[in-house]
Design a protein around this motif. Structure first.
Motif, PDB file in Angstrom:
ATOM      1  N   SER A  29      46.298   1.298  18.238  1.00 25.06           N
ATOM      2  CA  SER A  29      45.980   2.851  18.734  1.00 25.06           C
ATOM      3  C   SER A  29      46.096   4.069  17.664  1.00 25.06           C
ATOM      4  CB  SER A  29      47.277   3.143  19.466  1.00 25.06           C
ATOM      5  OG  SER A  29      47.794   2.044  20.399  1.00 25.06           O
ATOM      6  N   PHE A  30      45.248   5.172  18.242  1.00 17.75           N
ATOM      7  CA  PHE A  30      44.925   6.452  17.232  1.00 17.75           C
ATOM      8  C   PHE A  30      45.721   7.400  17.894  1.00 17.75           C
ATOM      9  CE2 PHE A  30      40.488   5.102  18.298  1.00 17.75           C
ATOM     10  CZ  PHE A  30      40.204   5.862  18.497  1.00 17.75           C
ATOM     11  N   LEU A  31      45.901   8.704  17.181  1.00 17.34           N
ATOM     12  CA  LEU A  31      46.132  10.106  17.881  1.00 17.34           C
ATOM     13  C   LEU A  31      45.008  10.523  17.155  1.00 17.34           C
ATOM     14  CD1 LEU A  31      49.850  10.416  17.768  1.00 17.34           C
ATOM     15  CD2 LEU A  31      48.620  10.131  19.738  1.00 17.34           C
ATOM     16  N   LEU A  32      44.293  11.991  17.728  1.00 20.56           N
ATOM     17  CA  LEU A  32      43.561  12.651  17.238  1.00 20.56           C
ATOM     18  C   LEU A  32      44.046  14.046  17.537  1.00 20.56           C
ATOM     19  CD1 LEU A  32      39.961  11.574  18.289  1.00 20.56           C
ATOM     20  CD2 LEU A  32      40.938  11.515  16.280  1.00 20.56           C
ATOM     21  N   GLY A  33      43.987  14.929  16.484  1.00 17.45           N
ATOM     22  CA  GLY A  33      44.634  15.913  17.212  1.00 17.45           C
ATOM     23  C   GLY A  33      43.719  17.379  16.644  1.00 17.45           C
ATOM     24  N   GLY A  34      43.991  18.678  17.192  1.00 16.47           N
ATOM     25  CA  GLY A  34      43.524  19.429  16.988  1.00 16.47           C
ATOM     26  C   GLY A  34      42.599  19.644  17.795  1.00 16.47           C
ATOM     27  N   VAL A  35      42.831  19.128  19.159  1.00 19.84           N
ATOM     28  CA  VAL A  35      42.121  19.283  20.704  1.00 19.84           C
ATOM     29  C   VAL A  35      42.720  19.999  21.386  1.00 19.84           C
ATOM     30  CG1 VAL A  35      41.575  16.186  20.530  1.00 19.84           C
ATOM     31  CG2 VAL A  35      43.608  17.535  21.823  1.00 19.84           C
ATOM     32  N   ASP A  36      41.704  20.084  22.374  1.00 21.30           N
ATOM     33  CA  ASP A  36      41.591  21.345  23.774  1.00 21.30           C
ATOM     34  C   ASP A  36      42.337  20.632  25.481  1.00 21.30           C
ATOM     35  OD1 ASP A  36      42.579  22.577  25.901  1.00 21.30           O
ATOM     36  OD2 ASP A  36      40.471  24.449  24.731  1.00 21.30           O
ATOM     37  N   MET A  37      43.025  19.840  25.491  1.00 20.65           N
ATOM     38  CA  MET A  37      43.168  19.116  26.831  1.00 20.65           C
ATOM     39  C   MET A  37      42.659  19.197  27.431  1.00 20.65           C
ATOM     40  SD  MET A  37      42.824  15.797  27.426  1.00 20.65           S
ATOM     41  CE  MET A  37      43.222  14.835  25.618  1.00 20.65           C
ATOM     42  N   PRO A  38      43.103  20.196  28.130  1.00 22.58           N
ATOM     43  CA  PRO A  38      43.076  20.649  29.506  1.00 22.58           C
ATOM     44  C   PRO A  38      41.241  21.365  29.790  1.00 22.58           C
ATOM     45  CG  PRO A  38      44.904  22.091  28.218  1.00 22.58           C
ATOM     46  CD  PRO A  38      44.586  21.046  27.342  1.00 22.58           C
ATOM     47  N   ARG A  39      41.052  21.852  28.531  1.00 18.76           N
ATOM     48  CA  ARG A  39      39.304  21.674  29.006  1.00 18.76           C
ATOM     49  C   ARG A  39      38.397  20.766  28.588  1.00 18.76           C
ATOM     50  NH1 ARG A  39      35.550  22.947  24.013  1.00 18.76           N
ATOM     51  NH2 ARG A  39      34.116  23.733  25.002  1.00 18.76           N
ATOM     52  N   TRP A  40      39.461  18.805  27.920  1.00 20.58           N
ATOM     53  CA  TRP A  40      38.549  18.303  28.052  1.00 20.58           C
ATOM     54  C   TRP A  40      39.049  17.720  29.926  1.00 20.58           C
ATOM     55  CZ3 TRP A  40      35.197  13.800  27.014  1.00 20.58           C
ATOM     56  CH2 TRP A  40      36.012  12.664  27.644  1.00 20.58           C
ATOM     57  N   LEU A  41      39.912  17.749  30.103  1.00 20.52           N
ATOM     58  CA  LEU A  41      40.614  17.286  31.704  1.00 20.52           C
ATOM     59  C   LEU A  41      39.529  17.927  32.262  1.00 20.52           C
ATOM     60  CD1 LEU A  41      44.329  16.624  31.442  1.00 20.52           C
ATOM     61  CD2 LEU A  41      42.447  14.841  31.313  1.00 20.52           C
ATOM     62  N   GLU A  42      39.034  18.704  32.445  1.00 14.20           N
ATOM     63  CA  GLU A  42      38.439  20.137  33.057  1.00 14.20           C
ATOM     64  C   GLU A  42      36.607  19.292  33.714  1.00 14.20           C
ATOM     65  OE1 GLU A  42      35.596  22.988  34.576  1.00 14.20           O
ATOM     66  OE2 GLU A  42      36.098  21.702  32.195  1.00 14.20           O
ATOM     67  N   PHE A  43      36.757  19.121  32.250  1.00 15.85           N
ATOM     68  CA  PHE A  43      35.190  18.494  32.065  1.00 15.85           C
ATOM     69  C   PHE A  43      35.040  16.903  33.077  1.00 15.85           C
ATOM     70  CE2 PHE A  43      32.471  15.569  29.652  1.00 15.85           C
ATOM     71  CZ  PHE A  43      31.487  15.629  29.602  1.00 15.85           C
ATOM     72  N   ARG A  44      36.397  16.266  32.572  1.00 12.76           N
ATOM     73  CA  ARG A  44      36.259  15.106  32.767  1.00 12.76           C
ATOM     74  C   ARG A  44      36.385  14.641  34.425  1.00 12.76           C
ATOM     75  NH1 ARG A  44      39.342   9.691  30.821  1.00 12.76           N
ATOM     76  NH2 ARG A  44      39.029   8.445  32.594  1.00 12.76           N
ATOM     77  N   SER A  45      37.228  15.879  34.833  1.00 11.85           N
ATOM     78  CA  SER A  45      37.222  15.912  36.398  1.00 11.85           C
ATOM     79  C   SER A  45      35.986  16.831  36.949  1.00 11.85           C
ATOM     80  CB  SER A  45      38.617  15.517  36.613  1.00 11.85           C
ATOM     81  OG  SER A  45      38.874  17.575  36.083  1.00 11.85           O
ATOM     82  N   GLY A  46      36.050  17.874  35.862  1.00 10.47           N
ATOM     83  CA  GLY A  46      35.266  18.962  36.965  1.00 10.47           C
ATOM     84  C   GLY A  46      33.365  18.847  36.806  1.00 10.47           C
ATOM     85  N   ARG A  47      32.938  18.184  35.994  1.00 15.12           N
ATOM     86  CA  ARG A  47      31.472  17.650  36.069  1.00 15.12           C
ATOM     87  C   ARG A  47      31.483  16.206  35.894  1.00 15.12           C
ATOM     88  NH1 ARG A  47      30.776  21.522  31.037  1.00 15.12           N
ATOM     89  NH2 ARG A  47      32.968  20.909  30.573  1.00 15.12           N
ATOM     90  N   PRO A  48      31.490  15.582  37.362  1.00 20.88           N
ATOM     91  CA  PRO A  48      31.253  13.954  36.594  1.00 20.88           C
ATOM     92  C   PRO A  48      29.795  13.265  36.611  1.00 20.88           C
ATOM     93  CG  PRO A  48      31.408  14.986  39.035  1.00 20.88           C
ATOM     94  CD  PRO A  48      31.491  15.786  37.830  1.00 20.88           C
ATOM     95  N   GLU A  49      28.975  14.263  36.532  1.00 21.97           N
ATOM     96  CA  GLU A  49      27.488  13.866  36.399  1.00 21.97           C
ATOM     97  C   GLU A  49      27.281  13.634  34.286  1.00 21.97           C
ATOM     98  OE1 GLU A  49      24.320  16.059  38.543  1.00 21.97           O
ATOM     99  OE2 GLU A  49      24.908  14.874  40.590  1.00 21.97           O
ATOM    100  N   GLN A  50      27.809  14.670  34.177  1.00 20.83           N
ATOM    101  CA  GLN A  50      28.063  15.378  32.761  1.00 20.83           C
ATOM    102  C   GLN A  50      28.863  14.201  32.322  1.00 20.83           C
ATOM    103  OE1 GLN A  50      27.347  19.176  31.511  1.00 20.83           O
ATOM    104  NE2 GLN A  50      27.752  19.879  33.365  1.00 20.83           N
ATOM    105  N   PHE A  51      29.853  13.583  32.925  1.00 22.43           N
ATOM    106  CA  PHE A  51      30.944  12.746  32.109  1.00 22.43           C
ATOM    107  C   PHE A  51      30.621  11.564  32.270  1.00 22.43           C
ATOM    108  CE2 PHE A  51      34.488  10.104  33.059  1.00 22.43           C
ATOM    109  CZ  PHE A  51      35.103  10.017  31.490  1.00 22.43           C
ATOM    110  N   VAL A  52      29.330  10.886  32.877  1.00 23.55           N
ATOM    111  CA  VAL A  52      29.012   9.810  33.034  1.00 23.55           C
ATOM    112  C   VAL A  52      27.861  10.047  32.026  1.00 23.55           C
ATOM    113  CG1 VAL A  52      27.231   7.861  34.536  1.00 23.55           C
ATOM    114  CG2 VAL A  52      29.132   9.667  35.949  1.00 23.55           C
ATOM    115  N   ALA A  53      27.120  10.753  31.603  1.00 18.55           N
ATOM    116  CA  ALA A  53      26.201  10.576  30.784  1.00 18.55           C
ATOM    117  C   ALA A  53      27.156  10.683  29.769  1.00 18.55           C
ATOM    118  CB  ALA A  53      25.282  11.775  30.819  1.00 18.55           C
ATOM    119  N   PHE A  54      27.818  11.577  29.634  1.00 24.87           N
ATOM    120  CA  PHE A  54      28.641  11.412  27.918  1.00 24.87           C
ATOM    121  C   PHE A  54      29.204   9.575  28.147  1.00 24.87           C
ATOM    122  CE2 PHE A  54      32.666  11.429  26.526  1.00 24.87           C
ATOM    123  CZ  PHE A  54      32.930  12.233  25.228  1.00 24.87           C
TER     124      PHE A  54
END
Length: 497
Positions: free
Chosen positions: A253-278
């Motif tokens: 396992s590994f950890l990445l620092g310096g992230v904005d997790m709320p922004r990532w979660l909004e992308f993952r749940s709020g923009r499903p088509e873009q998330f699938v493409a990503f």
């Protein structure tokens, strides 16, 4: 860099009735190291090994099960020593960065894994724990379930108690609790050989910078996770597992620092088509691709991959291969997410796990087993020492028997943690951290009873063990719910254990 051969060896494990965690698996492909030049033998001369310590109970392995066992035995009056090969306690929950602690509630929200587990989490500093409030446990409210699903605490649209914890605070707390209980901790000590006399284990030889030394004990608890002690002592074990199952795979396992997790979660749940493409782009560019899990804080992301199958955690070359691949993928994921993932623009490689993420190697062949065929019973077993949540709302809780910790032939030894006696399907959840706390707690209490009474671990009075567990906060079925012992003996004799 990922090769086309690597990409071709990716596959997705789908959910079935007996497999509840779908995952991409990276199968054995191109090796980074040439085969070792094996063959032949060298002679090891006989030697006298100095005794480092004598105690009532020796716990071998300081992971979740080992910490719970040592703490429980010491609190029950035993003189306890714990040997750990790393420089910290907690095993995969800390050194393996498996900081998401799986479910400790049943599907109605009842807290069923308690005892050491509950005390440990309640003693964590609040800033080191992320998870739903108790008032939400068991909730089927769609909004709450959706919120906590993204934060690894809701499954089957039900909110559960499955917190994420700070690994460094876990290390410190486990160390403090064991020292407080009077446990002798020995770090940097790798148990190499069990000491067996007349069919009973009475200690281990361990290696350290000081060379070979021995610890002698009335009861030894094997919490190595791989059954190293009981296997090397000659006890039978099972190693059958579906190599295509996530429960067989390994990873660092590994950890990445310096992230904005709320922004990532909004992308993952709020923009499903873009998330699938990503995700499709990630698979195309990296071969193995995994999206992150939340951690205990919003600026750190957790990755539990690549999950690699077809490799053995008992083979040093295979283990080395997993480490090499995993570190390469850590760098590749960090670079890809910085370029393409909202919230990861400033991400950096914070930490790779110092311990290899092993899910399965050996399972004890014990007096009893936790079996898939009994998931639907919902009936307490006569020697119940704990209650585990089930894998799905269609199953009741699982009553865990003491016999699953007791070897069929070896005396002087108990086994706790992910290598307890169970079938391959049941191993999928009995290997999780809360279940390791559960079985470790029980093994420690039973070991203390054995040394206090001067009897074998297999001969302890289960009622006395259960009384100690209750005193130490464990959740158990009421005594009047347990079946009569005669009926249980008949069941064991028929092989239905």
């Amino acid at each position: 860099m990922t090769t086309q051969t690597d990409k071709d060896r990716m596959r997705t494990v789908r959910q079935t009735e007996d497999r509840f965690l779908a995952s991409d698996l990276f199968e054995t492909g191109k090796r980074h190291l040439p085969p070792s030049r094996r063959g032949g033998y060298v002679e090891e001369p006989a030697q006298q090994i100095p005794v480092y310590h004598k105690c009532d109970v020796a716990v071998i392995g300081g992971g979740p099960a080992g910490c719970a066992a040592a703490y429980a035995a010491a609190r029950a009056g035993a003189d306890v020593a714990l040997l750990e090969r790393h420089n910290h306690l907690g095993g995969l929950s800390t050194g393996g960065l498996v900081i998401w602690i799986d479910r400790m509630t049943d599907w109605q929200g009842k807290h069923v894994i308690q005892g050491f587990a509950r005390e440990f989490i309640e003693r964590m500093p609040p800033e080191g724990v992320a998870g739903p409030p108790m008032s939400d446990w068991g909730s089927t409210d769609p909004a709450k379930a959706a919120h906590w699903r993204l934060r690894t605490s809701a499954f089957h649209d039900i909110v559960t108690w499955a917190p994420t914890l700070d690994p460094e605070r876990m290390k410190l707390l486990a160390q403090s609790m064991l020292l407080e209980a009077g446990v002798r901790i020995v770090f940097h000590a790798w148990a190499a050989k069990p000491l067996v006399e007349k069919g009973a284990v009475n200690g281990v030889v361990f290696e350290s910078k000081a060379g070979r030394q021995a610890v002698l004990a009335d009861v030894v608890i094997d919490t190595t996770g791989d059954g190293d002690v009981f296997a090397r002592a000659g006890e039978d074990f099972d190693d059958d597992i579906d190599e295509g199952d996530v429960h067989h795979s390994m990873n660092t396992s590994f950890l990445l620092g310096g992230v904005d997790m709320p922004r990532w979660l909004e992308f993952r749940s709020g923009r499903p088509e873009q998330f699938v493409a990503f995700s499709a782009l990630g698979r195309d560019q990296l071969g193995f691709f995994q999206t992150p899990y939340v951690s205990w804080r919003d600026d750190i992301a957790t990755f539990l991959g690549p999950r690699q199958s077809g490799l053995s955690a008992l083979d040093v070359d295979d283990m080395t291969e997993v480490e090499i691949r995993s570190h390469n993928y850590m760098q590749a994921h960090c670079e890809f997410f910085r370029r393409h993932a909202p919230g990861f623009e400033n991400a950096y490689m914070l930490q790779s796990a110092p311990q290899l993420g092993v899910r399965h190697t050996r399972r004890l062949v014990g007096v009893k087993k936790v079996l898939r065929q009994h998931w639907g019973d919902g009936t307490p077993v006569v020697d119940e020492i704990g209650i585990s949540p089930s894998v799905s709302p269609k199953y009741p809780v699982v009553s865990v028997p003491y016999g699953a910790l007791v070897p069929r032939s070896l005396d002087g030894l108990l086994a706790a943690g992910r290598h307890i006696s169970c079938d391959a399907n049941s191993h999928g959840f009995m290997r999780e951290i809360p279940q390791c706390w559960l079985t470790g707690h029980a093994a420690g209490a039973a070991a203390a009873v054995a040394v206090n009474r001067g009897i074998r671990p297999r001969d302890v009075d289960i009622a006395e063990v259960r009384a100690i567990l209750r005193t130490q906060g464990a959740h158990l079925s009421d005594d009047d719910q347990l079946p009569a012992k005669a009926a249980s003996d008949a069941e064991a004799a028929s092989g239905e254990t």
